[in-house]
Design a protein around this motif. Structure first.
Motif, PDB file in Angstrom:
ATOM      1  N   GLY A   1     -16.410   6.528  -9.584  1.00 26.25           N
ATOM      2  CA  GLY A   1     -16.024   7.068  -8.288  1.00 26.25           C
ATOM      3  C   GLY A   1     -14.591   6.702  -7.928  1.00 26.25           C
ATOM      4  O   GLY A   1     -13.931   5.930  -8.622  1.00 26.25           O
ATOM      5  N   GLN A   2     -14.139   7.240  -6.787  1.00 23.92           N
ATOM      6  CA  GLN A   2     -12.751   7.053  -6.372  1.00 23.92           C
ATOM      7  C   GLN A   2     -12.594   6.043  -5.241  1.00 23.92           C
ATOM      8  O   GLN A   2     -11.530   5.935  -4.642  1.00 23.92           O
ATOM      9  CB  GLN A   2     -12.151   8.387  -5.942  1.00 23.92           C
ATOM     10  N   GLY A   3     -13.651   5.281  -4.939  1.00 26.08           N
ATOM     11  CA  GLY A   3     -13.624   4.410  -3.778  1.00 26.08           C
ATOM     12  C   GLY A   3     -12.516   3.383  -3.775  1.00 26.08           C
ATOM     13  O   GLY A   3     -11.941   3.070  -2.721  1.00 26.08           O
ATOM     14  N   ILE A   4     -12.180   2.843  -4.946  1.00 29.02           N
ATOM     15  CA  ILE A   4     -11.170   1.777  -4.945  1.00 29.02           C
ATOM     16  C   ILE A   4      -9.789   2.303  -4.558  1.00 29.02           C
ATOM     17  O   ILE A   4      -8.892   1.502  -4.259  1.00 29.02           O
ATOM     18  CB  ILE A   4     -11.113   1.027  -6.293  1.00 29.02           C
ATOM     19  N   ALA A   5      -9.603   3.630  -4.520  1.00 34.56           N
ATOM     20  CA  ALA A   5      -8.322   4.165  -4.034  1.00 34.56           C
ATOM     21  C   ALA A   5      -8.104   3.782  -2.576  1.00 34.56           C
ATOM     22  O   ALA A   5      -6.972   3.516  -2.156  1.00 34.56           O
ATOM     23  CB  ALA A   5      -8.276   5.681  -4.192  1.00 34.56           C
ATOM     24  N   ALA A   6      -9.187   3.747  -1.785  1.00 30.60           N
ATOM     25  CA  ALA A   6      -9.059   3.320  -0.387  1.00 30.60           C
ATOM     26  C   ALA A   6      -8.602   1.863  -0.314  1.00 30.60           C
ATOM     27  O   ALA A   6      -7.791   1.493   0.548  1.00 30.60           O
ATOM     28  CB  ALA A   6     -10.391   3.497   0.340  1.00 30.60           C
ATOM     29  N   LEU A   7      -9.121   1.025  -1.206  1.00 33.38           N
ATOM     30  CA  LEU A   7      -8.711  -0.380  -1.236  1.00 33.38           C
ATOM     31  C   LEU A   7      -7.242  -0.501  -1.619  1.00 33.38           C
ATOM     32  O   LEU A   7      -6.497  -1.307  -1.038  1.00 33.38           O
ATOM     33  CB  LEU A   7      -9.574  -1.158  -2.233  1.00 33.38           C
ATOM     34  N   GLN A   8      -6.801   0.296  -2.565  1.00 32.17           N
ATOM     35  CA  GLN A   8      -5.404   0.261  -2.974  1.00 32.17           C
ATOM     36  C   GLN A   8      -4.491   0.705  -1.830  1.00 32.17           C
ATOM     37  O   GLN A   8      -3.425   0.117  -1.609  1.00 32.17           O
ATOM     38  CB  GLN A   8      -5.189   1.159  -4.198  1.00 32.17           C
ATOM     39  N   ILE A   9      -4.893   1.747  -1.104  1.00 34.16           N
ATOM     40  CA  ILE A   9      -4.079   2.218   0.025  1.00 34.16           C
ATOM     41  C   ILE A   9      -3.922   1.111   1.065  1.00 34.16           C
ATOM     42  O   ILE A   9      -2.818   0.837   1.555  1.00 34.16           O
ATOM     43  CB  ILE A   9      -4.713   3.479   0.658  1.00 34.16           C
ATOM     44  N   LEU A  10      -5.017   0.455   1.409  1.00 28.77           N
ATOM     45  CA  LEU A  10      -4.958  -0.607   2.420  1.00 28.77           C
ATOM     46  C   LEU A  10      -4.117  -1.782   1.953  1.00 28.77           C
ATOM     47  O   LEU A  10      -3.345  -2.362   2.734  1.00 28.77           O
ATOM     48  CB  LEU A  10      -6.369  -1.063   2.778  1.00 28.77           C
ATOM     49  N   ASN A  11      -4.247  -2.161   0.689  1.00 26.24           N
ATOM     50  CA  ASN A  11      -3.425  -3.258   0.161  1.00 26.24           C
ATOM     51  C   ASN A  11      -1.938  -2.932   0.261  1.00 26.24           C
ATOM     52  O   ASN A  11      -1.117  -3.807   0.573  1.00 26.24           O
ATOM     53  CB  ASN A  11      -3.795  -3.539  -1.288  1.00 26.24           C
ATOM     54  N   LEU A  12      -1.582  -1.687  -0.012  1.00 29.05           N
ATOM     55  CA  LEU A  12      -0.179  -1.276   0.061  1.00 29.05           C
ATOM     56  C   LEU A  12       0.335  -1.260   1.496  1.00 29.05           C
ATOM     57  O   LEU A  12       1.523  -1.508   1.747  1.00 29.05           O
ATOM     58  CB  LEU A  12      -0.019   0.114  -0.578  1.00 29.05           C
ATOM     59  N   LEU A  13      -0.541  -0.969   2.456  1.00 27.33           N
ATOM     60  CA  LEU A  13      -0.120  -0.858   3.859  1.00 27.33           C
ATOM     61  C   LEU A  13      -0.157  -2.183   4.608  1.00 27.33           C
ATOM     62  O   LEU A  13       0.483  -2.319   5.656  1.00 27.33           O
ATOM     63  CB  LEU A  13      -1.014   0.154   4.586  1.00 27.33           C
ATOM     64  N   GLU A  14      -0.881  -3.153   4.092  1.00 24.63           N
ATOM     65  CA  GLU A  14      -1.079  -4.403   4.827  1.00 24.63           C
ATOM     66  C   GLU A  14       0.229  -5.108   5.206  1.00 24.63           C
ATOM     67  O   GLU A  14       0.320  -5.708   6.288  1.00 24.63           O
ATOM     68  CB  GLU A  14      -1.976  -5.342   4.024  1.00 24.63           C
ATOM     69  N   PRO A  15       1.286  -5.070   4.381  1.00 21.24           N
ATOM     70  CA  PRO A  15       2.521  -5.757   4.784  1.00 21.24           C
ATOM     71  C   PRO A  15       3.233  -5.134   5.983  1.00 21.24           C
ATOM     72  O   PRO A  15       4.119  -5.765   6.573  1.00 21.24           O
ATOM     73  CB  PRO A  15       3.406  -5.655   3.530  1.00 21.24           C
ATOM     74  N   TYR A  16       2.861  -3.918   6.379  1.00 21.79           N
ATOM     75  CA  TYR A  16       3.560  -3.213   7.454  1.00 21.79           C
ATOM     76  C   TYR A  16       2.826  -3.378   8.784  1.00 21.79           C
ATOM     77  O   TYR A  16       1.592  -3.345   8.831  1.00 21.79           O
ATOM     78  CB  TYR A  16       3.682  -1.724   7.120  1.00 21.79           C
ATOM     79  N   ASP A  17       3.576  -3.507   9.849  1.00 17.88           N
ATOM     80  CA  ASP A  17       2.998  -3.658  11.186  1.00 17.88           C
ATOM     81  C   ASP A  17       2.758  -2.272  11.774  1.00 17.88           C
ATOM     82  O   ASP A  17       3.543  -1.770  12.583  1.00 17.88           O
ATOM     83  CB  ASP A  17       3.949  -4.469  12.076  1.00 17.88           C
ATOM     84  N   LEU A  18       1.651  -1.650  11.376  1.00 12.88           N
ATOM     85  CA  LEU A  18       1.356  -0.298  11.840  1.00 12.88           C
ATOM     86  C   LEU A  18       1.123  -0.257  13.338  1.00 12.88           C
ATOM     87  O   LEU A  18       1.458   0.728  14.005  1.00 12.88           O
ATOM     88  CB  LEU A  18       0.139   0.258  11.098  1.00 12.88           C
ATOM     89  N   ALA A  19       0.546  -1.316  13.889  1.00  9.66           N
ATOM     90  CA  ALA A  19       0.304  -1.362  15.328  1.00  9.66           C
ATOM     91  C   ALA A  19       1.613  -1.262  16.102  1.00  9.66           C
ATOM     92  O   ALA A  19       1.691  -0.604  17.149  1.00  9.66           O
ATOM     93  CB  ALA A  19      -0.435  -2.638  15.696  1.00  9.66           C
ATOM     94  N   LYS A  20       2.650  -1.895  15.599  1.00 10.53           N
ATOM     95  CA  LYS A  20       3.953  -1.831  16.261  1.00 10.53           C
ATOM     96  C   LYS A  20       4.522  -0.418  16.205  1.00 10.53           C
ATOM     97  O   LYS A  20       5.087   0.074  17.177  1.00 10.53           O
ATOM     98  CB  LYS A  20       4.924  -2.808  15.590  1.00 10.53           C
ATOM     99  N   TYR A  21       4.365   0.240  15.070  1.00 10.94           N
ATOM    100  CA  TYR A  21       4.886   1.606  14.955  1.00 10.94           C
ATOM    101  C   TYR A  21       4.125   2.578  15.853  1.00 10.94           C
ATOM    102  O   TYR A  21       4.705   3.507  16.400  1.00 10.94           O
ATOM    103  CB  TYR A  21       4.802   2.081  13.500  1.00 10.94           C
ATOM    104  N   GLY A  22       2.810   2.376  15.988  1.00 11.05           N
ATOM    105  CA  GLY A  22       1.996   3.220  16.853  1.00 11.05           C
ATOM    106  C   GLY A  22       1.357   4.379  16.121  1.00 11.05           C
ATOM    107  O   GLY A  22       1.901   4.915  15.145  1.00 11.05           O
ATOM    108  N   PHE A  23       0.168   4.758  16.585  1.00  6.22           N
ATOM    109  CA  PHE A  23      -0.548   5.872  15.976  1.00  6.22           C
ATOM    110  C   PHE A  23       0.263   7.161  16.122  1.00  6.22           C
ATOM    111  O   PHE A  23       0.767   7.490  17.195  1.00  6.22           O
ATOM    112  CB  PHE A  23      -1.915   6.074  16.637  1.00  6.22           C
ATOM    113  N   GLY A  24       0.355   7.908  15.033  1.00  5.24           N
ATOM    114  CA  GLY A  24       1.036   9.195  15.076  1.00  5.24           C
ATOM    115  C   GLY A  24       2.541   9.119  14.972  1.00  5.24           C
ATOM    116  O   GLY A  24       3.218  10.148  15.010  1.00  5.24           O
ATOM    117  N   SER A  25       3.088   7.921  14.833  1.00  2.16           N
ATOM    118  CA  SER A  25       4.534   7.781  14.696  1.00  2.16           C
ATOM    119  C   SER A  25       4.962   8.255  13.310  1.00  2.16           C
ATOM    120  O   SER A  25       4.159   8.290  12.369  1.00  2.16           O
ATOM    121  CB  SER A  25       4.940   6.316  14.879  1.00  2.16           C
TER     122      SER A  25
END
Length: 584
Positions: free
Chosen positions: A299-323
């Motif tokens: 299955g392709q489930g671990i792609a979701a884990l890879q996406i989250l690992n790549l995004l974790e260093p970024y402060d998405l909350a600061k950027y805001g949803f939809g930015s």
């Protein structure tokens, strides 16, 4: 991305529920109409309705009657697994546009007794009599989407019995009884299902058995019209009486064998008799204190884990949803994860996917260096080059009073599947074999007795080692993208369970695929943004080199059950589907 003067004109062919949602979305999220977001008294701008709370048990499915079936089973003493099986059987009848016993099944179960997650891979294998040389002899560069050639062994029924054998409380005959009753007595067809059924009929009616068993005088059932399937009722009764062997080794298997012999197919009795799914260990990664669990390849489930690992260093909350930053970073992380997905996600019996390495934080740090904040990547190479050796769906979640929680996904793959409907059985065989690559040496190359790359993935989240969330988001390549977005919405953007599913979604399309001709992305692909992203974000993305387009409907279907810290459960259901979350 130009807004229509009349938003309804953008959705002329969609069922009324989807058109209404689209109009609501424009009203809620258009910058010109931003004040309307406050019309919801809670101030939760992205929620189309409230979360559902219940003290003892919960079910969330894509059909209200299936949700009620699950609740009835648990109220009668059944476990969450019993409820999931009963709901899945009902959905195979009520939503044949997305699933059925001719398809495969995957599940993750939280067992409160052992306080452990259990994963099940119920995918079937390709026919042993079909070879790569046969496709080449026919001059095919891709496996066709319909007809006999893409059919693989259906694993759903075996999956039911495997889950039931470990976690069931009621008999399988009791679990299948509600679906059998609805199949004989009939049920009204819901709106979104009717829409997709109508689209499938012209495509699939050419295949033997489909028109006779899945149309009314050659047409799809209309919205609200009563649908019956007595053939499926007979099949489910035989399974309830005779167990899984009634399907894989009895008259049902012999009927399937004779049907494919008569219709240029390769699936045989021996393929069915040899089938067995397997229990697997879920794979997890921590994202800001929440561990997302997926099943390992095929299955392709671990792609979701890879996406989250790549995004974790970024402060998405600061950027805001939809930015612009939020969307850009998500798309770029997806491209990197999907490059690995195309290169090395395959049947582990045939290819050793380096799962541990792919989902590690160290690998994400290394790969993350390729992300530019200023420019969209046009081409992406996989981070691990493998050594060469010579997806429509339903998702449901259930949770019972004992604390057992189930995350289950089941599918015929493309819409109603292959169109191949053996006489008198009342179901359609899946076309999952379309996901093989007709390229010798590729990890996902077709081979006899092999499991294809699979798109359908259940998900589960734990927090501090305790169950937190059972959820899924169906829809082909959208699934790992959707899993990551749901968790980001909950954790980074502070949305509630319903808001997290209703918020407008991002879909990137065009990455190198693990199937078909396996053509490499060289143009950056396309970014589909669901209505709700401001034009300022769209312009900023275009300046970074993204190709942004409007797409109607490919954003998946979500169901979720969360543990309520105050006791009981919280439920949410996809506003883009016909479904319902409910409890008691």
């Amino acid at each position: 991305m130009v807004r229509d003067a009349d938003p309804r004109s953008r959705f002329p062919e969609r069922p009324a529920a989807l058109r209404a949602l689209a109009v609501l979305a424009l009203a809620l999220f258009s910058p010109a109409m931003a004040a309307l977001a406050a019309d919801r008294v809670t101030g939760e701008a992205f929620a189309t309705r409230s979360e559902v709370y219940a003290p003892q048990a919960m079910a969330a499915t894509s059909h209200p009657l299936a949700t009620q079936v699950a609740l009835d089973v648990m109220q009668a003493g059944g476990s969450a697994v019993d409820a999931a099986i009963a709901a899945n059987a009902a959905l195979g009848l009520m939503e044949p546009t997305g699933n059925g016993i001719g398809g495969d099944l995957f599940a993750i179960v939280w067992d409160p007794k052992t306080r452990k997650l259990h994963g099940y891979n119920g995918s079937g294998r390709s026919p042993k009599a079909l070879t790569l040389a046969e496709f080449q002899r026919r001059g095919l560069s891709d496996i066709p989407p319909h007809g006999p050639l893409p059919v693989t062994v259906p694993g759903a029924v075996d999956g039911w019995f495997a889950l039931h054998g470990r976690f069931g409380k009621r008999t399988m005959a009791q679990n299948l009884a509600p679906a059998i009753r609805y199949a004989r007595q009939g049920h009204p067809v819901h709106e979104v299902i009717a829409y997709y059924w109508n689209r499938s009929v012209p495509v699939l009616s050419k295949w033997p058995g489909f028109r006779e068993q899945f149309t009314i005088d050659g047409r799809a059932p209309r919205r609200g019209e009563t649908w019956r399937n007595p053939n499926l009722a007979n099949t489910l009764e035989a399974i309830g009486r005779g167990g899984r062997d009634a399907f894989y080794k009895g008259d049902i298997a012999r009927t399937i064998d004779a049907y494919f012999k008569a219709n240029d197919g390769f699936l045989r009795y021996e393929d069915l008799a040899a089938h067995a799914g397997e229990w697997v260990e879920p794979v997890g990664t921590d994202y800001r204190g929440h561990t997302l669990w997926e099943l390992p390849p095929n299955g392709q489930g671990i792609a979701a884990l890879q996406i989250l690992n790549l995004l974790e260093p970024y402060d998405l909350a600061k950027y805001g949803f939809g930015s612009p930053e939020h969307v850009h970073l998500f798309v770029e992380a997806k491209k990197l994860a999907f490059a690995d997905r195309a290169a090395s996600y395959a049947d582990p019996d045939f290819f050793k996917t380096p799962v541990e390495r792919l989902v590690s934080k160290a690998y994400a740090r290394e790969r993350g260096k390729a992300i530019s904040m200023d420019r969209a990547a046009r081409a992406v190479e996989p981070g691990i080059i493998p050594e060469i050796n010579e997806g429509d769906t339903i998702y449901l979640a259930t949770a019972d009073a004992d604390g057992m929680m189930v995350s289950l996904i089941q599918s015929n793959y493309r819409g109603m599947g292959s169109g191949m409907a053996p006489p008198g059985l009342g179901f359609i065989l899946q076309d999952r074999g379309e996901q093989f690559v007709l390229k010798p040496g590729h990890p996902n190359a077709f081979a006899p007795g092999k499991r294809p790359f699979h798109t359908i993935i259940p998900a589960f989240v734990t927090k501090d080692g305790k169950p937190w969330l059972s959820f899924g988001l169906m829809g082909g390549a959208m699934q790992p993208q959707g899993h990551a977005q749901i968790l980001i919405n909950l954790v980074d953007f502070g949305m509630n369970l319903q808001e997290a599913g209703d918020a407008p979604r991002i879909q990137h399309d065009g990455s190198t695929e693990p199937a078909g001709q396996n053509v490499a992305m060289d143009d950056g692909g396309e970014v589909d943004l669901e209505t709700g992203y401001g034009y300022g974000t769209v312009r900023a993305l275009m300046r970074k080199g993204h190709s942004v387009r409007f797409a109607d409907g490919p954003y998946g279907g979500y169901q979720a059950i969360m543990v309520n810290p105050e006791g009981g459960y919280v439920g949410a259901s996809e506003s883009r589907k016909d479904g319902q979350a409910a409890g008691y």
